[in-house]
Structures are given as structure tokens and as C-alpha cells.
Design a protein around this motif. Structure first.
Motif, PDB file in Angstrom:
ATOM      1  N   ASN A 278       0.853  -1.182  -0.002  1.00 55.71           N
ATOM      2  CA  ASN A 278       0.049  -0.049  -0.014  1.00 55.71           C
ATOM      3  C   ASN A 278       0.903   1.263  -0.147  1.00 55.71           C
ATOM      4  O   ASN A 278       0.258   2.406  -0.253  1.00 55.71           O
ATOM      5  N   SER A 279       2.176   1.340   0.278  1.00 51.90           N
ATOM      6  CA  SER A 279       2.997   2.353   0.403  1.00 51.90           C
ATOM      7  C   SER A 279       3.597   2.560  -1.030  1.00 51.90           C
ATOM      8  O   SER A 279       4.425   3.469  -1.193  1.00 51.90           O
ATOM      9  N   ILE A 280       3.427   1.627  -1.891  1.00 52.15           N
ATOM     10  CA  ILE A 280       4.250   1.681  -3.168  1.00 52.15           C
ATOM     11  C   ILE A 280       3.573   2.557  -4.034  1.00 52.15           C
ATOM     12  O   ILE A 280       2.363   2.574  -4.391  1.00 52.15           O
ATOM     13  N   HIS A 281       4.246   3.517  -4.646  1.00 48.99           N
ATOM     14  CA  HIS A 281       3.488   4.861  -5.736  1.00 48.99           C
ATOM     15  C   HIS A 281       4.598   5.185  -6.464  1.00 48.99           C
ATOM     16  O   HIS A 281       5.741   4.913  -6.549  1.00 48.99           O
ATOM     17  N   PHE A 282       4.089   5.903  -7.665  1.00 45.61           N
ATOM     18  CA  PHE A 282       4.930   7.033  -8.412  1.00 45.61           C
ATOM     19  C   PHE A 282       5.552   7.991  -7.704  1.00 45.61           C
ATOM     20  O   PHE A 282       4.818   8.454  -6.997  1.00 45.61           O
ATOM     21  N   LEU A 283       6.598   8.150  -8.092  1.00 45.34           N
ATOM     22  CA  LEU A 283       7.361   9.295  -7.583  1.00 45.34           C
ATOM     23  C   LEU A 283       6.964  10.737  -8.049  1.00 45.34           C
ATOM     24  O   LEU A 283       6.580  10.789  -9.490  1.00 45.34           O
ATOM     25  N   MET A 320      -2.495  10.436 -18.183  1.00 48.90           N
ATOM     26  CA  MET A 320      -2.771   9.188 -17.681  1.00 48.90           C
ATOM     27  C   MET A 320      -1.681   8.490 -16.879  1.00 48.90           C
ATOM     28  O   MET A 320      -0.669   8.168 -17.640  1.00 48.90           O
ATOM     29  N   PRO A 321      -1.784   7.994 -15.749  1.00 46.26           N
ATOM     30  CA  PRO A 321      -0.595   7.313 -15.069  1.00 46.26           C
ATOM     31  C   PRO A 321      -0.134   5.928 -15.746  1.00 46.26           C
ATOM     32  O   PRO A 321       0.804   5.515 -15.784  1.00 46.26           O
ATOM     33  N   VAL A 322      -1.284   5.276 -16.311  1.00 42.35           N
ATOM     34  CA  VAL A 322      -1.044   4.064 -16.943  1.00 42.35           C
ATOM     35  C   VAL A 322      -0.311   4.162 -18.203  1.00 42.35           C
ATOM     36  O   VAL A 322       0.173   3.180 -18.880  1.00 42.35           O
ATOM     37  N   ASN A 323      -0.358   5.410 -18.784  1.00 38.18           N
ATOM     38  CA  ASN A 323       0.247   5.344 -19.922  1.00 38.18           C
ATOM     39  C   ASN A 323       1.731   5.935 -19.906  1.00 38.18           C
ATOM     40  O   ASN A 323       2.184   6.828 -19.004  1.00 38.18           O
ATOM     41  N   GLY A 324       2.595   5.370 -20.537  1.00 35.84           N
ATOM     42  CA  GLY A 324       4.188   5.451 -20.482  1.00 35.84           C
ATOM     43  C   GLY A 324       4.615   4.842 -19.169  1.00 35.84           C
ATOM     44  O   GLY A 324       4.034   4.320 -18.506  1.00 35.84           O
ATOM     45  N   ARG A 325       6.012   5.161 -19.127  1.00 37.66           N
ATOM     46  CA  ARG A 325       6.978   4.868 -17.816  1.00 37.66           C
ATOM     47  C   ARG A 325       6.910   5.969 -16.817  1.00 37.66           C
ATOM     48  O   ARG A 325       7.185   6.855 -17.300  1.00 37.66           O
ATOM     49  N   ASN A 329       8.811   4.476  -6.157  1.00 38.45           N
ATOM     50  CA  ASN A 329       9.527   4.815  -4.995  1.00 38.45           C
ATOM     51  C   ASN A 329       9.996   3.482  -4.625  1.00 38.45           C
ATOM     52  O   ASN A 329      11.286   3.385  -4.281  1.00 38.45           O
ATOM     53  N   ILE A 330       9.433   2.326  -5.079  1.00 38.66           N
ATOM     54  CA  ILE A 330      10.272   0.784  -4.730  1.00 38.66           C
ATOM     55  C   ILE A 330      11.438   0.682  -5.800  1.00 38.66           C
ATOM     56  O   ILE A 330      12.374   0.283  -5.318  1.00 38.66           O
ATOM     57  N   GLY A 331      11.254   1.356  -6.849  1.00 40.19           N
ATOM     58  CA  GLY A 331      12.398   1.060  -7.971  1.00 40.19           C
ATOM     59  C   GLY A 331      13.656   1.862  -7.668  1.00 40.19           C
ATOM     60  O   GLY A 331      14.817   1.445  -7.706  1.00 40.19           O
ATOM     61  N   THR A 332      13.370   3.202  -7.390  1.00 39.22           N
ATOM     62  CA  THR A 332      14.387   3.864  -6.744  1.00 39.22           C
ATOM     63  C   THR A 332      15.202   3.317  -5.522  1.00 39.22           C
ATOM     64  O   THR A 332      16.237   3.690  -5.278  1.00 39.22           O
ATOM     65  N   PHE A 399      11.685   7.051   1.086  1.00 40.14           N
ATOM     66  CA  PHE A 399      11.253   6.891   0.051  1.00 40.14           C
ATOM     67  C   PHE A 399       9.935   6.672   0.101  1.00 40.14           C
ATOM     68  O   PHE A 399       8.970   6.104  -0.958  1.00 40.14           O
ATOM     69  N   GLY A 400       9.068   6.897   1.073  1.00 37.45           N
ATOM     70  CA  GLY A 400       7.765   7.026   1.178  1.00 37.45           C
ATOM     71  C   GLY A 400       7.239   5.412   1.318  1.00 37.45           C
ATOM     72  O   GLY A 400       6.180   5.062   0.955  1.00 37.45           O
ATOM     73  N   LEU A 401       7.923   4.510   1.773  1.00 39.11           N
ATOM     74  CA  LEU A 401       7.568   3.276   1.792  1.00 39.11           C
ATOM     75  C   LEU A 401       7.613   2.777   3.385  1.00 39.11           C
ATOM     76  O   LEU A 401       8.036   3.387   4.275  1.00 39.11           O
ATOM     77  N   LYS A 402       6.912   1.659   3.609  1.00 35.47           N
ATOM     78  CA  LYS A 402       6.801   1.245   5.003  1.00 35.47           C
ATOM     79  C   LYS A 402       7.056  -0.388   4.934  1.00 35.47           C
ATOM     80  O   LYS A 402       6.760  -1.139   4.072  1.00 35.47           O
ATOM     81  N   ALA A 403       7.466  -0.912   6.037  1.00 34.34           N
ATOM     82  CA  ALA A 403       7.728  -2.252   6.171  1.00 34.34           C
ATOM     83  C   ALA A 403       6.467  -2.838   6.716  1.00 34.34           C
ATOM     84  O   ALA A 403       5.726  -2.286   7.426  1.00 34.34           O
TER      85      ALA A 403
END
Length: 422
Positions: A278-283, A320-325, A329-332, A399-403
Motif C-alpha cells: 500500500n506504500s508503493i507509488h509513482f514518484l 494518465m498514470p497508466v500511459n508510459g513509464r 519509489n520501490i524502484g528508486t 522513499f515513502g515506503l513502509k515495512a
């Protein structure tokens, strides 16, 4: 040979005017006493002159292996052969007319010579075993197993010779009788035979050596090998308990040897951290700007932004977030971890080093660190591993992530204490 030598001694005694075959008890007693005096003097000269001189040379020598032979008293034990051999030659001559007593003493002294020889051989073998430990030869070969086997072989040879002397039979006579008892020997010495064969296999294949860290769950063994003997392998577990494993079990059963880790100088860390999905998102642009200031990401952002821009040039509706790359935060976070590990001077960069994403589970998304420390010592290894994951857990919020963590009592209490819904 002994009979010829005794005949020569008898002839020499006659030539000097001594009756070597006295018939009266007084003369026999005097000659017996003289034989003891001669044997004692010979022993004293051998030990106090010859052995002492050799030991003095050994102390002054620069090598160390001869000191070990001296410490085990090999020469001192060999010196006992001198009086025993002298008495074995003289007593039968003196007691020619006391046949029964002469035969008993003659055979007893012959057996004593055999015992002294084997005793000296045992001391020499013990010294060889210690030399192998000092020179670290026992790490490559099970020297103690071969020493024990040689001792066992010498014991049987000595026993057969002693019995043949007492019974006045050829040793071949008793050796031929062993064929009949082969089945019994196999039954009694089953573990010894299996251990010897296993010892050869262990040595030939270098499966286990003294000092190796082995793990064998079947026998509850997890520690360093203290001793590899003919029948057993002694393992000192990390809790300082001792586990004895049959030598043949290491050949027939599976076990883990950590020697390769020590030889390569790298110990593996393979541990993951579960991320709450739930903490994974686009930067966002603000997050990209902020994270671009992180030292380990300064080379990453220009490269990935250029790559994403080039990939999205053909995208029409990029709103649209689904369009393109887009960057996540998880990849970074994975890119940061990889750079962080490569710059950690306590890790091997020439061994496998990677940060990988495993299949998601009900406990979240596992991000696994797979690296090798450059210090294989247990305490240091645990310290390095702990330092890495201390850092990993601490930077997750950046990174806006949570364990991921299962609900605790505090979570449930916070739900109950929340505002009432009308």
C-alpha cells in the motif's frame, strides 16, 4: 641369531675364566647379580650419556619437530631396550642348569623387549600426530586416524609375537589361525574397519578436516571439527557442547561443510525486508527533486530520466498514470540499496551482489539483499548484517515506503479509540 650370540658370550666367559654354566646356587646368584649390574650400567650410560647428548643437540637445533619427539621421550623409551636385551642374552646362559626358571625368564624378557619396542613406537606415533597438528597437516589429512590404525596394527603384531614366544611357535602358525576367526574379527571391529575406510575417503576427497565448520542436523552437530579419529569425528558446537559423529556417517549421510566460505573469504547475507504494498507509488516531481540530492542516487536519476523520456516520446496521453513509464519509489529504493551496498567497504564487490524483488506474499513485497561480507568471523558477520538492515529500515520513510507488519495491540487500540461514526 640369539642362540649364536649367547654361544659366543658363553665362549668368551670361558676364555676369561668364568664358568657360564655354574651348578651351585651361590655362583648362579653371583652371575645373576653381575648380569643385573651390567644391564644397569649399560642403561645408565645409554640414558645419561647418549640420550642426554642427543637431547642437548635437539635443544640447540632451530627446527621444532625434534623437540616434540624429545617431549614424548622416544629416546628414553628406546633406552630401556638396552638393559632388556642384555638381560635377555645373559640370563639364559646363567640359568642353563635351572631349566624351568631359565625358560620362564628368557621368554618373559623376550616379551618385555617386544613391549618396549611397541611402547617406543607408540611414543613416536604420538609425536608424529602432534607434529601434523603443529604443521597444520591434519587439516588436509586425517593423521590421527592413520596413527590410531598403525597403533592397532602394532598391537596385534606385538600380541602375536609375544604369544608365539611364550608358546615357542612360529608367528605364521597364529596368523594362519586368524583366517578361521575372520568373521568374528569383522563383527568385533566393524566400526573400526568402517571408520578406516571412511577415513581414507574423507582424506582422498578432502570432505572434512580439523578446524572445518560443519553442520549435520541428524546428529545435532553445528560447529568446528576438533578431532578426526579412526572411528569418530569430534565436533565442538558453537554452544561449547561436544557431538561425536561416526566417521562412516560423514560418507553415507549428508552434511554441510562451510570450509569453502572460509577459503573464499566471503560469507553470504541473504535476507529480505517485506514492503507494505500500500506504500508503493509513482514518484512525484517534488520527491524526484528531493531524492536527487541523495549522493548514491546522483548518477541514477539523470540516467533513468533520460531513458524514461526517450521511451515516452511516442506516448500521446501522458497525463494518465497508466500511459508510459514512470519512476516508482520501490524502484528508486532498489537502485539506492544497490549503490549503497557497492560502496560498503565491508562487503565483497567481486562476489555476487544484488538487490532483487521476490514474489509478493500475504506479508507484503519481499526485497532481498544477496551479498557477501569480507569478514567470515561469526560475530563480525552478524554485526555487518545488523548495520546494513538498521540502515535499510531507517531510510524507508525517505522513499515513502513502509515495512509490512502484522497488526499489533497498539493498532487495535488505536482503532477502538478512534472517533465514533454516527
Amino acid at each position: 641369531m640369539d642362540n649364536e650370540l649367547r654361544a659366543d658370550i658363553s665362549q668368551w666367559l670361558l676364555e676369561v675364566g668364568v664358568n657360564s654354566q655354574p651348578s651351585d646356587g651361590v655362583a648362579t646368584s653371583i652371575l645373576l647379580f653381575a648380569s643385573l649390574v651390567i644391564a644397569t650400567i649399560a642403561y645408565y650410560i645409554t640414558k645419561k650419556v647418549f640420550v642426554k647428548a642427543v637431547n642437548a643437540v635437539i635443544r640447540k637445533s632451530t627446527v621444532t619437530w625434534d623437540d616434540i619427539f624429545m617431549r614424548y621421550g622416544v629416546l628414553e623409551k628406546l633406552a630401556l631396550l638396552v638393559p632388556a636385551i642384555i638381560l635377555d642374552l645373559l640370563v639364559p646362559i646363567v640359568l642353563t642348569h635351572q631349566e624351568l626358571l631359565g625358560v620362564i625368564l628368557d621368554r618373559g624378557l623376550s616379551v618385555m623387549v617386544v613391549i618396549f619396542i611397541i611402547r617406543a613406537c607408540y611414543a613416536g606415533l604420538d609425536a608424529v600426530n602432534e607434529i601434523a597438528d603443529v604443521k597444520l597437516i591434519s587439516r588436509r589429512l586425517p593423521v590421527k586416524s592413520f596413527v590410531q590404525l598403525t597403533k592397532l596394527f602394532l598391537f596385534f603384531i606385538g600380541a602375536i609375537i609375544s604369544v608365539s614366544v611364550l608358546a615357542e611357535q612360529s608367528p605364521v602358525y597364529f596368523l594362519s589361525g586368524l583366517g578361521v576367526a575372520t568373521g568374528l574379527v569383522m563383527l568385533v571391529f566393524r566400526d573400526t574397519i568402517l571408520g578406516f575406510v571412511a577415513g581414507i575417503q574423507l582424506a582422498a576427497n578432502r570432505m572434512v578436516s580439523k578446524g572445518d565448520w560443519i553442520q549435520m542436523d541428524k546428529y545435532g552437530a553445528d560447529g568446528a571439527v576438533d578431532e578426526v579419529s579412526l572411528n569418530t569425528v569430534k565436533v565442538r558446537n558453537w554452544d561449547n557442547t561436544i557431538t561425536m559423529i561416526p566417521a562412516y556417517a560423514l560418507v553415507s549421510d549428508a552434511f554441510k561443510n562451510w570450509r569453502g566460505m572460509s577459503e573464499k573469504g566471503g560469507r553470504r547475507i541473504k535476507r529480505s525486508i517485506n514492503i507494505d504494498v500500500n506504500s508503493i507509488h509513482f514518484l512525484s516531481d517534488d520527491e524526484v527533486t528531493r531524492l536527487s540530492k541523495v549522493n548514491y542516487l546522483k548518477d541514477y536519476f539523470p540516467k533513468i530520466i533520460s531513458e524514461i523520456t526517450h521511451s515516452n516520446e511516442q506516448v500521446s496521453d501522458f497525463d494518465m498514470p497508466v500511459n508510459g513509464r514512470r519512476m516508482t519509489n520501490i524502484g528508486t529504493f532498489r537502485a539506492y540499496l544497490e549503490a549503497y551496498l557497492k560502496n560498503n567497504n565491508k562487503l565483497h564487490t567481486d562476489m555476487t551482489l544484488m538487490v532483487r524483488q521476490l514474489a509478493p506474499t500475504t506479508q507484503g513485497l519481499p526485497i532481498e539483499l544477496y551479498v557477501f561480507t569480507n569478514d567470515t568471523r561469526w560475530a563480525f558477520y552478524e554485526g555487518i548484517q545488523a548495520d546494513i538492515f538498521d540502515h535499510v529500515f531507517a531510510i524507508l520513510p525517505e522513499f515513502g515506503l513502509k515495512a509490512f507488519q502484522n497488526p499489533t495491540g497498539n493498532d487495535i487500540r488505536s482503532i477502538k479509540s478512534g472517533p465514533e461514526v454516527h
